[in-house]
Each structure stands twice: as structure tokens, then as C-alpha cells.
Design a protein around this motif. Structure first.
Motif, mmCIF file in Angstrom:
data_model
loop_
_atom_site.group_PDB
_atom_site.id
_atom_site.type_symbol
_atom_site.label_atom_id
_atom_site.label_comp_id
_atom_site.label_asym_id
_atom_site.label_seq_id
_atom_site.Cartn_x
_atom_site.Cartn_y
_atom_site.Cartn_z
ATOM 1 N N PHE A 193 -9.305 -3.970 26.607
ATOM 2 C CA PHE A 193 -8.353 -3.174 25.828
ATOM 3 C C PHE A 193 -7.113 -3.999 25.491
ATOM 4 O O PHE A 193 -6.601 -3.928 24.366
ATOM 5 C CB PHE A 193 -7.965 -1.911 26.590
ATOM 6 N N ALA A 194 -6.629 -4.789 26.445
ATOM 7 C CA ALA A 194 -5.454 -5.621 26.189
ATOM 8 C C ALA A 194 -5.733 -6.620 25.073
ATOM 9 O O ALA A 194 -4.881 -6.858 24.202
ATOM 10 C CB ALA A 194 -5.041 -6.346 27.472
ATOM 11 N N ARG A 195 -6.921 -7.218 25.089
ATOM 12 C CA ARG A 195 -7.269 -8.177 24.037
ATOM 13 C C ARG A 195 -7.386 -7.496 22.673
ATOM 14 O O ARG A 195 -7.030 -8.078 21.640
ATOM 15 C CB ARG A 195 -8.566 -8.902 24.401
ATOM 16 N N LEU A 196 -7.883 -6.249 22.668
ATOM 17 C CA LEU A 196 -7.955 -5.497 21.419
ATOM 18 C C LEU A 196 -6.560 -5.275 20.848
ATOM 19 O O LEU A 196 -6.319 -5.472 19.645
ATOM 20 C CB LEU A 196 -8.647 -4.157 21.663
ATOM 21 N N TYR A 197 -5.628 -4.893 21.697
ATOM 22 C CA TYR A 197 -4.263 -4.660 21.239
ATOM 23 C C TYR A 197 -3.612 -5.957 20.777
ATOM 24 O O TYR A 197 -2.867 -5.983 19.788
ATOM 25 C CB TYR A 197 -3.438 -4.016 22.349
ATOM 26 N N LYS A 198 -3.891 -7.038 21.505
ATOM 27 C CA LYS A 198 -3.336 -8.336 21.115
ATOM 28 C C LYS A 198 -3.875 -8.768 19.753
ATOM 29 O O LYS A 198 -3.125 -9.276 18.904
ATOM 30 C CB LYS A 198 -3.686 -9.379 22.173
ATOM 31 N N GLU A 199 -5.186 -8.548 19.533
ATOM 32 C CA GLU A 199 -5.807 -8.932 18.263
ATOM 33 C C GLU A 199 -5.108 -8.293 17.075
ATOM 34 O O GLU A 199 -4.956 -8.899 16.014
ATOM 35 C CB GLU A 199 -7.280 -8.528 18.277
ATOM 36 N N HIS A 200 -4.646 -7.058 17.274
ATOM 37 C CA HIS A 200 -3.996 -6.329 16.181
ATOM 38 C C HIS A 200 -2.473 -6.339 16.299
ATOM 39 O O HIS A 200 -1.799 -5.604 15.566
ATOM 40 C CB HIS A 200 -4.522 -4.894 16.145
ATOM 41 N N ASP A 201 -1.958 -7.156 17.210
ATOM 42 C CA ASP A 201 -0.509 -7.344 17.369
ATOM 43 C C ASP A 201 0.221 -6.017 17.581
ATOM 44 O O ASP A 201 1.276 -5.755 16.985
ATOM 45 C CB ASP A 201 0.070 -8.077 16.156
ATOM 46 N N LEU A 202 -0.357 -5.171 18.430
ATOM 47 C CA LEU A 202 0.259 -3.884 18.744
ATOM 48 C C LEU A 202 1.233 -4.063 19.907
ATOM 49 O O LEU A 202 0.847 -4.067 21.077
ATOM 50 C CB LEU A 202 -0.823 -2.847 19.100
ATOM 51 N N LYS A 203 2.480 -4.199 19.574
ATOM 52 C CA LYS A 203 3.510 -4.477 20.576
ATOM 53 C C LYS A 203 3.978 -3.193 21.265
ATOM 54 O O LYS A 203 3.825 -2.101 20.750
ATOM 55 C CB LYS A 203 4.699 -5.175 19.922
ATOM 56 N N GLY A 204 4.580 -3.379 22.432
ATOM 57 C CA GLY A 204 5.225 -2.271 23.127
ATOM 58 C C GLY A 204 4.280 -1.303 23.799
ATOM 59 O O GLY A 204 4.669 -0.187 24.132
#
Length: 275
Positions: free
Chosen positions: A48-59
Motif C-alpha cells: 500500500f505504501a508503494r502504491l501511494y508513493k507511485e501516485h505521489d499521495l502525500k500526507g
């Protein structure tokens, strides 16, 4: 200057070392059999963290709901650690602020906050430590702020509704504290932290709509970045939060989201909404 705009903030809720979506009001130390789980992920916290990182979802925030979650939390933080503000080098030196990455909450106190920053958290999220005996301690808040810095501290003012008021709830939202969520308390807290996280515990995990009254009031009261979680069931809720809070409050989706087994909101649609 452009008007504030509400955005989608991602989350990773951990229970017994797994990513889960739970009906917040059913968490109980005294009666674990009452727990209602909406979703248990087959993917790891790091996925899940890598998914968020891939889409640059900060915070985004990682919340440890009880014990046996430390290893899972550290896996998520390692997959997207905080960074120097000036570059992409992982930051385990404490002289510069971090951006991106994930925030961590659940059992944070003055003894372990720095450890979680060292593990890659961009910020730490604190609630229960600030309320010994369910009573607010300004001294503890000041001490934690002094130890790690205001810019790395998020105060979780997750709450339960009592009549026409909201009271901060601690210990996995089981215990009601003596602090009312209102302009006066938020002004006091914001002097020592850089963000607020607000779970509306009464509607958390139900997918029956946000607490509109609370979101509207938060929009009137807050003067620092604030994320609301609880009840979001449609992508239009992000527009609703923006309208009610005049763009001052961001929104987290949980059980309604397809990556958490939901059928009401598609993750890819939220990605498009954030751009």
C-alpha cells in the motif's frame, strides 16, 4: 492567491499486523468479540505504501490499532520514508524537515517518537499520551513539541459526538477525554503542532456519509492542515468536504474504497481528483 482546495489523503490502518478496515466504534479492549472488520488485505503494508508513493499521495497516515503492529508499520514507512525537503535522499538526520512519505500514529509518546521518525515517518501522530487519566496535559504536549519539533508533530483529535458537541476520544476511541473539539482547544493545540487528524469515530467504517456538522465546524476553526476521516462513501464527498470546510479540510476514504474491498469509490478516480 488561489482558494484552498481539499484533497484525498491515503491511509493504512493496522490491526494485528495486517492492513484492515474496521468499524471504529467496535474497537474494545474489554470485549474483542465485538470487533467488526470490513476488510482484511492480502497485500502487505509495504504494498500500500508503494502504491501511494507511485501516485505521489502525500500526507497519508499509518495508524497502529493496538499491539503487534510495529513490524508492519516499519515495513510501510521503509517503503516510502520521509525525505529531505531539497531532494530524494532518505532522511535519518534530524536537522532538516521531511516531506512526502507517511505519518505514523498509535502509541506514540515522548519515549518513542524519535524512534519512529528514525524509522522513516515524516511526522508522528499523538493522542493518548496527551491525556493521562483522560485529562489533557499541556505540559506533555509542550515537552513532545520541544523534543521533536512542531513541524514533525500531528495531534489526533479524533472524537465522539455528545449532543451538539464533540469530545476527543483516546485509546482506540474507547475513552472520552475532557477536551471538547472547538475553536479554543484547536487554537491552543495548533501552537505546538503542524497538523490535525480527525476521525469521526461514531461514523468510522460505516460508509453512511461524513459528519457534515463536524466538517463544517472544522472549516471554521482550524488554521493548520487538517485531515478528516469517517463515513466517506462517494467521490462527491470530497467536493462536499471542500464546500463545507471552504477547502481547509482534506478527506480520507476507507471501507468504501476499492483497494480496501469497497465498491463505492475507485482509487483511480481519487488520483484524478487530486491532480
Amino acid at each position: 492567491m488561489s482558494a484552498p482546495r481539499s484533497v484525498f489523503r491515503p491511509c493504512i490502518d493496522l490491526h494485528d499486523g495486517q492492513v484492515k478496515q474496521i468499524v471504529g466504534g467496535t474497537l474494545s479492549d474489554s470485549d474483542p468479540s465485538n470487533l467488526k472488520v470490513n476488510f482484511v488485505a492480502s497485500q502487505s503494508p509495504g504494498d500500500f505504501a508503494r502504491l501511494y508513493k507511485e501516485h505521489d499521495l502525500k500526507g497519508g497516515h499509518v495508524i497502529k490499532l493496538g499491539p503487534r503492529n510495529d513490524a508492519a508499520a516499519k515495513e510501510a514507512l521503509a517503503a516510502w520514508p520521509g525525505r529531505y525537503t531539497g531532494g530524494s535522499v532518505p532522511c535519518y538526520v534530524h536537522t532538516k524537515l521531511r516531506t512526502g512519505g507517511l505519518q505514523i500514529g498509535g502509541g506514540i509518546n515522548d519515549q518513542n517518537a524519535q524512534e519512529w521518525l528514525d524509522a522513516g515517518a515524516s511526522k508522528v501522530i499523538v493522542t493518548s499520551y496527551l491525556f493521562p487519566g483522560a485529562k489533557f496535559s499541556l505540559e506533555r504536549l509542550q515537552m513532545l513539541c520541544s523534543a521533536i519539533g512542531k513541524d514533525r508533530l500531528v495531534v489526533d483529535i479524533s472524537c465522539r459526538r455528545k449532543g451538539d458537541k464533540w469530545l476527543v476520544a483516546m485509546n482506540k476511541w474507547q475513552d472520552i477525554t475532557d477536551m471538547e473539539v472547538c475553536k479554543e482547544s484547536l487554537d491552543l493545540l495548533s501552537a505546538y503542532c503542524s497538523e490535525f487528524l480527525v476521525h469521526a469515530a461514531d461514523v468510522e467504517g460505516l460508509c453512511q456519509g461524513i459528519d457534515e456538522d463536524l466538517v463544517r465546524k472544522l472549516g471554521e476553526w482550524v488554521n493548520i492542515p487538517t485531515t478528516y476521516a469517517g463515513g466517506a462513501k462517494d467521490i462527491s464527498d470530497l467536493d462536499l468536504v471542500e464546500k463545507l470546510s471552504v477547502g481547509r479540510v482534506d478527506l480520507t476514504y476507507g471501507s468504501s474504497l476499492d483497494i480496501f474491498g469497497g465498491t463505492l469509490v475507485k482509487f483511480r478516480d481519487l488520483i484524478g481528483r487530486n491532480t
